[in-house]
Scaffold this active site. Structure first.
Site, short mmCIF file in Angstrom:
data_model
loop_
_atom_site.label_atom_id
_atom_site.label_comp_id
_atom_site.label_asym_id
_atom_site.label_seq_id
_atom_site.Cartn_x
_atom_site.Cartn_y
_atom_site.Cartn_z
N ASP A 1 0.68 -5.18 0.95
CA ASP A 1 1.17 -5.94 -0.20
C ASP A 1 -0.02 -6.26 -1.11
OD1 ASP A 1 2.75 -7.38 -1.89
OD2 ASP A 1 3.19 -9.00 -0.49
N ASP B 1 4.11 -2.66 -5.82
CA ASP B 1 2.96 -3.30 -5.17
C ASP B 1 3.08 -3.51 -3.68
OD1 ASP B 1 4.95 -5.19 -5.48
OD2 ASP B 1 3.58 -6.83 -5.90
N GLU B 2 4.11 -2.97 -3.03
CA GLU B 2 4.19 -3.14 -1.58
C GLU B 2 4.93 -1.98 -0.94
OE1 GLU B 2 6.62 -6.29 0.12
OE2 GLU B 2 7.63 -6.57 -1.80
#
EC number: 2.7.7.7
Length: 367
Positions: free
Chosen positions: A10, A104-105
């Protein structure tokens, strides 16, 4: 017994961190990505802003009230997508089993790809180091034997940290946490659990499966498992998404038109951020309204072209809600769903294609 090695990566305050990386004058200052005007919504907040209580999906006016020094910068999704592609390429060096959740993860399954490292923990550290050296950004990582615990672990040492939950630790780790922190248990479900006296994973574990099923239906099996540190969901690669939605249940029923429109704008902003993060272009937006008496209405509109902007999504959403005023009884839940993504067939025939929104379709269903 074959123990899986799952890593959840993350990025730390991704959009805001990219802006601070690219503009030295923004570093160390409370920053929000989004529009600062009256109807604006925070798309992302830096850690400096989060200390004041600023959060994503928050109205900009609320964020400014919490943090008068807050700086707003416009979102640059093309840049975020480019950086995300760099990060995905780093993941692919270590395993082909990657499930992105957003820009983003992502989950990575390293079970059969430990290679010369021999350890998922070492690989997670190497991935974090690669991300930092190649993008200038930091990432947090969680390592465990299933997705649920890996996700919890990545939150545990944020920002720029890593945490490992071993099979020996898993059940008690889950038992010790507040259910509000469980990924997969939203605010409405947490509130229902609190009413049953369930505050922690240990409290949840005290309920047998038939009792949980009576209260939570099909989700009961998942809750039963995660309270014991059990989650058999695989890392899913290349899953085609048919729809993307988000909804919000309100502690106090919405009755005022302005309040309802503001609430809907926040949902539209959040959904637009999610769709942009996944590079999805949708043609159909569906509004879900649940009244205080639990009647549920869905209304949908389809464009002949992909919805081009957050503003267009907000306008389409408002147009769907407007005919329902006045709100009587009050509304306890609002939700929006996008579907009909580019490249997928829709029920609309070419002959019916218009440059305007389709007439409403409306369904009323008790839930």
């Amino acid at each position: 017994m074959h123990i899986r090695r799952i890593v959840h990566i993350d990025m730390d305050a991704f959009y805001a961190s990219v802006e601070q990386r690219d503009d030295a004058s923004l570093r160390g200052r409370p920053l929000a990505v989004g529009r600062g005007e009256a109807r604006g919504v925070v798309a992302a907040a830096s850690y400096e802003a989060r200390r004041f209580g600023v959060r994503s999906a928050m109205p900009s006016v609320t964020a400014k009230r919490l943090c008068p020094e807050l700086l707003f910068v416009p979102a640059r999704f093309d840049v975020y997508r480019s950086v995300s592609a760099q990060i995905q390429a780093i993941f692919a060096r270590y395993t082909p089993l990657i499930q992105p959740l957003s820009l983003d993860e992502a989950y990575l399954d390293l079970t059969d790809y430990l290679g010369a490292y021999g350890s998922a923990t070492l690989i997670a550290e190497r991935i974090r180091a690669d991300i930092h050296s190649e993008t200038g950004l930091t990432a947090s990582a969680g390592v465990s034997y299933n997705r649920f615990l890996a996700k919890l672990a990545s939150d545990y040492r944020k920002p720029d940290g890593m945490f490992v939950i071993t099979p020996a630790m898993g059940p008690e780790f889950a038992a010790s946490l507040q259910v509000d922190r469980f990924h997969g248990i939203g605010p409405a479900t947490a509130k229902k659990m609190h009413a049953l006296g369930i505050q922690t994973g240990a409290d949840l574990r005290a309920f047998d499966l038939p009792t949980l099923t009576r209260h939570f239906g099909k989700a009961a099996g998942f809750y039963y498992g995660i309270s014991r540190g059990i989650d058999e969901r695989p890392v899913v690669v290349d899953r085609e998404r048919k729809s993307l939605g988000t909804e919000q249940t309100y502690l106090k029923d919405l009755r005022d038109e302005a309040d309802a429109l503001d609430a809907l704008a926040i949902i539209a902003a959040k959904l637009w951020g999610q769709s942009t993060a996944r590079s999805l272009q949708a043609r159909t937006v569906t509004l879900k309204v649940k009244y205080s008496d639990f009647r549920q209405i869905t209304r949908a509109r389809t464009l002949s072209f992909p919805i081009p902007s957050q503003k267009a999504l907000a306008e389409a959403s408002r147009a769907l809600l407007q005919p329902l005023f006045p709100l009587n009884p009050g509304v306890r839940l609002l939700g929006l769903t996008l579907s009909g993504f580019s490249g997928q067939a829709t029920s609309e025939s070419p002959a019916n294609s218009q440059m305007s929104l389709f007439p409403d379709t409306q369904t009323v269903m008790p839930e």
